[in-house]
Every structure is written in structure tokens, then in C-alpha cells.
Design an enzyme around this catalytic site. Structure first.
Site, PDB file in Angstrom:
ATOM      1  N   CYS A   1       0.123   5.266   0.538  1.00  0.00           N
ATOM      2  CA  CYS A   1      -1.288   5.362   0.894  1.00  0.00           C
ATOM      3  C   CYS A   1      -1.719   6.814   1.077  1.00  0.00           C
ATOM      4  O   CYS A   1      -1.868   7.298   2.208  1.00  0.00           O
ATOM      5  CB  CYS A   1      -1.640   4.556   2.125  1.00  0.00           C
ATOM      6  SG  CYS A   1      -3.439   4.394   2.242  1.00  0.00           S
TER       7      CYS A   1
ATOM      8  N   SER B   1       6.062  -5.933   1.899  1.00  0.00           N
ATOM      9  CA  SER B   1       4.889  -6.438   1.181  1.00  0.00           C
ATOM     10  C   SER B   1       5.259  -6.845  -0.247  1.00  0.00           C
ATOM     11  O   SER B   1       4.895  -7.939  -0.713  1.00  0.00           O
ATOM     12  CB  SER B   1       3.813  -5.351   1.102  1.00  0.00           C
ATOM     13  OG  SER B   1       3.545  -4.840   2.369  1.00  0.00           O
TER      14      SER B   1
ATOM     15  N   CYS C   1      -7.178   2.417  -2.330  1.00  0.00           N
ATOM     16  CA  CYS C   1      -7.119   3.150  -1.069  1.00  0.00           C
ATOM     17  C   CYS C   1      -8.485   3.052  -0.391  1.00  0.00           C
ATOM     18  O   CYS C   1      -9.436   3.706  -0.807  1.00  0.00           O
ATOM     19  CB  CYS C   1      -6.765   4.606  -1.380  1.00  0.00           C
ATOM     20  SG  CYS C   1      -6.287   5.493   0.077  1.00  0.00           S
TER      21      CYS C   1
ATOM     22  N   THR D   1       0.760   1.673  -2.735  1.00  0.00           N
ATOM     23  CA  THR D   1      -0.078   0.931  -1.786  1.00  0.00           C
ATOM     24  C   THR D   1       0.297  -0.550  -1.812  1.00  0.00           C
ATOM     25  O   THR D   1       0.888  -1.043  -2.786  1.00  0.00           O
ATOM     26  CB  THR D   1      -1.574   1.044  -2.166  1.00  0.00           C
ATOM     27  OG1 THR D   1      -1.746   0.555  -3.502  1.00  0.00           O
ATOM     28  CG2 THR D   1      -2.080   2.463  -2.079  1.00  0.00           C
TER      29      THR D   1
ATOM     30  N   ALA E   1      -1.898  -2.712  -2.109  1.00  0.00           N
ATOM     31  CA  ALA E   1      -2.766  -3.224  -3.179  1.00  0.00           C
ATOM     32  C   ALA E   1      -2.034  -3.183  -4.522  1.00  0.00           C
ATOM     33  O   ALA E   1      -2.168  -4.102  -5.349  1.00  0.00           O
ATOM     34  CB  ALA E   1      -4.044  -2.399  -3.239  1.00  0.00           C
TER      35      ALA E   1
HETATM   36  P1  FAD Z   1       7.575  -2.029   2.721  1.00  0.00           P
HETATM   37  O1  FAD Z   1       6.411  -2.926   3.003  1.00  0.00           O
HETATM   38  O2  FAD Z   1       7.740  -0.799   3.539  1.00  0.00           O
HETATM   39  O3  FAD Z   1       8.866  -2.917   2.748  1.00  0.00           O
HETATM   40  C1  FAD Z   1      10.153  -2.464   2.386  1.00  0.00           C
HETATM   41  C2  FAD Z   1      11.147  -3.417   3.040  1.00  0.00           C
HETATM   42  O4  FAD Z   1      12.447  -3.183   2.512  1.00  0.00           O
HETATM   43  C3  FAD Z   1      11.220  -3.232   4.547  1.00  0.00           C
HETATM   44  O5  FAD Z   1      10.993  -4.449   5.206  1.00  0.00           O
HETATM   45  C4  FAD Z   1      12.627  -2.716   4.768  1.00  0.00           C
HETATM   46  O6  FAD Z   1      13.196  -3.148   6.007  1.00  0.00           O
HETATM   47  C5  FAD Z   1      13.373  -3.277   3.574  1.00  0.00           C
HETATM   48  N1  FAD Z   1      14.571  -2.511   3.205  1.00  0.00           N
HETATM   49  C6  FAD Z   1      14.713  -1.174   3.189  1.00  0.00           C
HETATM   50  N2  FAD Z   1      15.954  -0.847   2.799  1.00  0.00           N
HETATM   51  C7  FAD Z   1      16.602  -2.012   2.556  1.00  0.00           C
HETATM   52  C8  FAD Z   1      17.922  -2.324   2.136  1.00  0.00           C
HETATM   53  N3  FAD Z   1      18.824  -1.370   1.890  1.00  0.00           N
HETATM   54  N4  FAD Z   1      18.268  -3.616   1.996  1.00  0.00           N
HETATM   55  C9  FAD Z   1      17.359  -4.609   2.225  1.00  0.00           C
HETATM   56  N5  FAD Z   1      16.093  -4.357   2.639  1.00  0.00           N
HETATM   57  C10 FAD Z   1      15.737  -3.072   2.809  1.00  0.00           C
HETATM   58  N6  FAD Z   1      -1.715   0.135   1.343  1.00  0.00           N
HETATM   59  C11 FAD Z   1      -2.914  -0.387   0.924  1.00  0.00           C
HETATM   60  O7  FAD Z   1      -2.953  -1.095  -0.068  1.00  0.00           O
HETATM   61  N7  FAD Z   1      -4.067  -0.137   1.585  1.00  0.00           N
HETATM   62  C12 FAD Z   1      -4.096   0.619   2.705  1.00  0.00           C
HETATM   63  O8  FAD Z   1      -5.157   0.818   3.302  1.00  0.00           O
HETATM   64  C13 FAD Z   1      -2.872   1.166   3.187  1.00  0.00           C
HETATM   65  N8  FAD Z   1      -2.859   1.919   4.299  1.00  0.00           N
HETATM   66  C14 FAD Z   1      -1.666   2.350   4.800  1.00  0.00           C
HETATM   67  C15 FAD Z   1      -1.668   3.064   5.990  1.00  0.00           C
HETATM   68  C16 FAD Z   1      -0.475   3.479   6.552  1.00  0.00           C
HETATM   69  C17 FAD Z   1      -0.507   4.258   7.843  1.00  0.00           C
HETATM   70  C18 FAD Z   1       0.759   3.163   5.914  1.00  0.00           C
HETATM   71  C19 FAD Z   1       2.062   3.574   6.535  1.00  0.00           C
HETATM   72  C20 FAD Z   1       0.766   2.483   4.716  1.00  0.00           C
HETATM   73  C21 FAD Z   1      -0.448   2.074   4.138  1.00  0.00           C
HETATM   74  N9  FAD Z   1      -0.485   1.392   2.924  1.00  0.00           N
HETATM   75  C22 FAD Z   1      -1.674   0.895   2.458  1.00  0.00           C
HETATM   76  C23 FAD Z   1       0.722   1.333   2.082  1.00  0.00           C
HETATM   77  C24 FAD Z   1       1.426  -0.009   2.065  1.00  0.00           C
HETATM   78  O9  FAD Z   1       1.629  -0.489   3.367  1.00  0.00           O
HETATM   79  C25 FAD Z   1       2.755   0.119   1.320  1.00  0.00           C
HETATM   80  O10 FAD Z   1       2.500   0.700   0.062  1.00  0.00           O
HETATM   81  C26 FAD Z   1       3.413  -1.234   1.138  1.00  0.00           C
HETATM   82  O11 FAD Z   1       3.790  -1.751   2.384  1.00  0.00           O
HETATM   83  C27 FAD Z   1       4.629  -1.116   0.213  1.00  0.00           C
HETATM   84  O12 FAD Z   1       5.338  -2.308   0.184  1.00  0.00           O
HETATM   85  P2  FAD Z   1       6.936  -2.301  -0.045  1.00  0.00           P
HETATM   86  O13 FAD Z   1       7.354  -3.711   0.030  1.00  0.00           O
HETATM   87  O14 FAD Z   1       7.266  -1.501  -1.241  1.00  0.00           O
HETATM   88  O15 FAD Z   1       7.498  -1.496   1.195  1.00  0.00           O
END
Ligand code: FAD
Length: 423
Positions: free
Chosen positions: A171, A23, A351, A317, A319
């Protein structure tokens, strides 16, 4: 050639390297390229499928299909970005480089790190062996969220346990959401009296922002949920359907209790990814050590972090990532132009607490628990459960996610410039 001896490219291979196509990473890449289409941006991401994780709560409640929460990454890569399908195995900030698991070495002018967090299933003894069987499930995995819904539908009587590990987790409301939506289903089907639901949280409070606790407590009482604070899941015996908790009492003495279950919904303990924790980017707890205002790394001025992997105190999150991405884009471009960061992040995260099917308490807050509602109260009152907030979660937010956030369209999240004195 071994990865450690791979030569360092002479010139930076890219203006910006984004680590993680989740995300936060995709949104940051999209916001960068919207502002400067000619920029050379690489996104390093090993997975083919991109997850809309906020949808998994609704998969576990039979509202969304799993398929609706996942799309091929190829179709989501921002126009002009190069997808490098690999993992970063080492951060080398002193050399402005990253080493990939395929042995390639890339270098950058600016690094944007967004690798998310690690779900530490192994921290609970016996859990990995029984996950997905014996009534043990979790909405924290796409493949298991449908199993949650199966269990909820099939449970006619017995005991259902819902657990929440120590903070930080992504979350923080998701463990409760699973409990409320399950109880609501059992209530609607006249089964709630025959099912004992227990919520076990390692935290000393039901929700970290006190403002929202009364509205949530009303649902705990309505469903007759047995609320256990400072109760941490430490072991699961799937075959015997027993879960063991470490419970801390008011005198801070710790004892163990074992509870039988028919259904167990686990939110796993969560840590920084190992590749971050073992790198010079890490703070003491292993997360990316960013300035909470600018999201710039505190020691490496050409590195930014966002999303779940950073050590700032905001709620982890999507968000939050939606708000952070344009700020990181602005500030990263400023650094590329030899200027100081111009935009600040207020810690916004949100949330949507699904307290029953069709109603949500929409918690929106920033650093220090400061309330930051997006909409005027007359339009959407975040203090109480509303059907409008449910419509937002079910229909509007997924649309905003796929068509706004991941495309660099910054609806309602235009960055805020620093006061002049701080420039
Ligand atoms: P992610 O979306 O997890 O992406 C991280 C990416 O990095 C992944 O694609 C992974 O493959 C990649 N990666 C990891 N290690 C490496 C590496 N070494 N090299 C290259 N790439 C790598 N948020 C809300 O806002 N509202 C909600 O209602 C909500 N509900 C949720 C419910 C659940 C059950 C869950 C699990 C989460 C929820 N969230 C919610 C939280 C939200 O989904 C996360 O906070 C958000 O996806 C974080 O984004 P991110 O990019 O940091 O991590």
C-alpha cells in the site's frame, strides 16, 4: 527425527498447498474450493488471528477500533480446507514439497505461495528500540495503529514527521494517508498552524502514478506539509526524539540531515520473506518469480504466487490480491487438469488515499500505471476526492473483504480468459 531427515510422503499429501493464510492465501483457497469443492487443499499459516490490514490506516485515525480489523483465522478458513498451523521453513520445488518448522514435510500437486512480505524494522538504526514509545509509531503494525491515534490527539504543537522507505512497499499510499488524516484532525481542532508536518519519502515523486499527483499535491499545500522527496529515514534516536535522513539532491550527491520530532510515523523498509528469498522460487530481488500475466512461476509450472510476495510490478495491495486470487484458482485448476493457464492478470491494484476524514482519492491502476477504474466516472470519480470513495473504504470494502473475497465470492473480479491464440 530432524526436519532435514523427515521422509518424503510417497503420494502428494494434498492436491493444493497454500502457503500463507493472509488476504491472498485465504482468497485463493476459497476461490479454488468454490470451483471444486472436493479438492484437497491445505493452508499453512502459523498465526491464529487474521488481519484486515487496510483498516489500520483508519485505526490510526480513530475511525476503526483495532478489534474491527482482526478475526480468528479458525472462523475464516474456507469450507473444505485444512488449516495446518505451522510455518513453511523451506520450499523444495524439485520434490514438490515444503518443509514445516515442526519437522513435517508436505507434498503437493500444485503449490500456491502467498506468504506476504517482511517488515524490516532493523534496517533503520535505533528504530526497533523506540517503536511504540517516545512518539514513534507506525500504522504498519496492528498493535501500534492505536498509538498513532493517541499521538495525533495529544499533539498540540511541535513537529510531526511521516516517512516512506524505498519501493516496493505494501500500500504505497499508506504513509501519505497517515499524514493527511493526522493533519486533517489538527486542522479541525485549530492546531495545524502550531504543528509543522513533514513528509519524507525515498521516492523522487509523491505517488508513482502521475495522474493522481495533482489531487494529492493540493492536500500537501492545504495542510502546509513540508514535502521532502528522495529523503530516506536511516536512524532514529528515540530518547532525544531525533530522526536522521539521507537526502539525495538534484546532482545525486547525498547528505545527512537530522530533524527533531514530537511525533514520528514510520513506514518500515520492506523485503521478501527470508524463506522465499533464500529459496529456488526467488527472483533476483528475492520475490517469487512469477509470470506477471498468469501468476505461474517462471521455472516451476505447478507453482503459483500471489499477494505481496510476488515480484510482479503491480501495487502490493489487498485489492490486487482480490483480483489475483480467482485468476490463480482458475490457472491452478487448469494445471491440475493437465492444461495451460487460461486467465491473465492486468496488474490491477487500488489505493484509497484518505486525504481527509470523509474524503478519498480512489487510485485504481494496473501494470505500467494504466488507469483501471472499477466504476463509471458518474458514479465514482477517481480523479478527485469524493465522499463516495470514503463510504466505499469505511463500509463497503470491509464487507466485501470478509464476506466476498475470503469466501470465494468474486464480485467485480471474475477472471478474464486468455485470447484463444495464447492457449
Ligand atoms: P498478508 O495479508 O500479510 O498475509 C501473509 C500471511 O502469510 C500472513 O498471515 C503470515 O503469517 C503468513 N506467512 C508468512 N510467512 C509464512 C511462512 N513461512 N509459512 C506460512 N505462512 C507464512 N491494501 C488495499 O488494497 N487497500 C488499502 O487501503 C490498504 N491499506 C493498507 C494499509 C496498511 C497500513 C497496510 C500495512 C497495508 C495496507 N494494504 C492495503 C495492503 C494489504 O493489506 C496487503 O497488500 C495484503 O494484506 C497482502 O496480502 P498477502 O496475503 O500477500 O499478505
Amino acid at each position: 527425527m530432524s526436519p532435514t531427515t523427515a521422509p518424503l510422503p510417497l503420494a502428494p499429501t494434498h492436491d493444493v498447498i497454500v502457503v500463507g493464510g493472509g488476504s491472498a492465501g485465504l482468497a485463493a483457497a476459497a476461490s479454488l474450493l468454490r470451483r471444486r469443492p472436493g479438492l484437497s487443499v491445505a493452508v499453512v499459516e502459523p498465526k491464529d488471528l487474521h488481519d484486515y490490514q487496510p483498516g489500520w490506516t483508519l485505526v490510526g485515525a480513530g475511525v476503526f477500533s483495532r478489534a474491527a480489523t482482526q478475526r480468528p483465522l479458525r472462523g475464516l478458513m474456507p469450507r473444505g480446507a485444512t488449516w495446518i498451523r505451522a510455518s513453511v521453513s523451506r520450499f523444495e520445488p524439485e520434490r514438490d514439497g515444503v518443509l514445516l518448522d515442526d519437522g513435517q514435510r508436505l507434498t503437493y500437486r500444485v503449490l500456491v505461495a502467498a506468504p506476504g512480505l517482511r517488515l524490516d524494522w532493523r534496517a533503520v538504526e535505533g528504530l526497533p528500540q523506540t517503536l511504540g514509545r517516545n512518539g514513534v509509531t507506525s500504522n504498519y503494525l496492528a498493535e501500534l495503529a492505536p498509538y498513532t491515534w493517541e499521538l495525533v490527539q495529544s499533539l498540540k504543537h511541535g513537529r510531526a514527521l511521516f516517512t516512506q522507505p524505498p519501493m516496493p512497499i505494501k500500500c504505497a499510499g499508506a504513509p501519505q494517508k497517515a499524514a493527511y488524516l493526522s493533519c486533517d484532525h489538527w486542522r479541525r481542532h485549530g492546531r495545524l498552524n502550531a504543528i509543522n508536518a513533514e513528509f519524507h519519502t525515498a521516492a523522487p515523486v509523491l505517488f508513482g502514478v502521475p495522474h493522481y499527483v495533482p489531487a494529492l499535491m493540493a492536500y500537501v499545500q492545504r495542510y502546509g506539509v513540508d514535502l521532502n522527496l528522495k529523503s530516506r529515514l536511516i536512524a532514529v534516536d528515540g530518547d532525544r526524539r531525533q530522526a536522521t535522513f539521507e537526502v539525495t539532491d538534484a546532482e545525486e550527491s547525498v547528505r545527512r540531515i537530522t530533524r527533531p520530532f514530537d511525533m514520528l510515523h514510520v513506514c518500515p523498509p520492506q523485503t521478501a520473506p527470508e524463506v522465499v528469498a533464500s529459496s529456488p522460487l526467488a527472483d533476483q530481488a528475492g520475490w517469487i518469480d512469477v509470470d506477471p500475466d498468469t501468476l505461474r512461476h517462471v521455472r516451476y509450472p505447478n507453482i503459483f504466487g500471489l499477494g505481496d510476495a510476488i515480484g510482479a510490478s503491480n501495487a502490493k495491495t489487498a485489492a490486487a490480491a482480490r483480483k489475483q486470487a480467482p485468476i490463480v484458482a482458475e490457472n491452478a485448476l487448469a494445471v491440475l487438469d493437465g492444461q495451460e493457464p487460461r486467465c491473465i492478470y492486468d496488474g490491477y491494484g487500488s489505493c484509497p488515499l484518505t486525504v481527509e476524514r470523509g474524503k478519498i482519492v480512489l487510485a485504481e491502476f494496473g501494470y505500467g500505471g494504466k488507469l483501471l477504474p472499477t466504476f463509471p466516472r458518474a458514479l465514482l470519480d477517481g480523479d478527485r476526492p469524493t465522499a463516495r470513495a470514503w463510504l466505499l473504504k469505511e463500509g463497503v470494502l470491509p464487507f466485501i473483504y470478509w464476506n466476498g473475497m475470503l469466501k470465494g465470492r468474486e464480485w467485480l473480479v471474475r477472471p478474464r480468459p486468455l485470447p484463444l491464440a495464447r492457449r
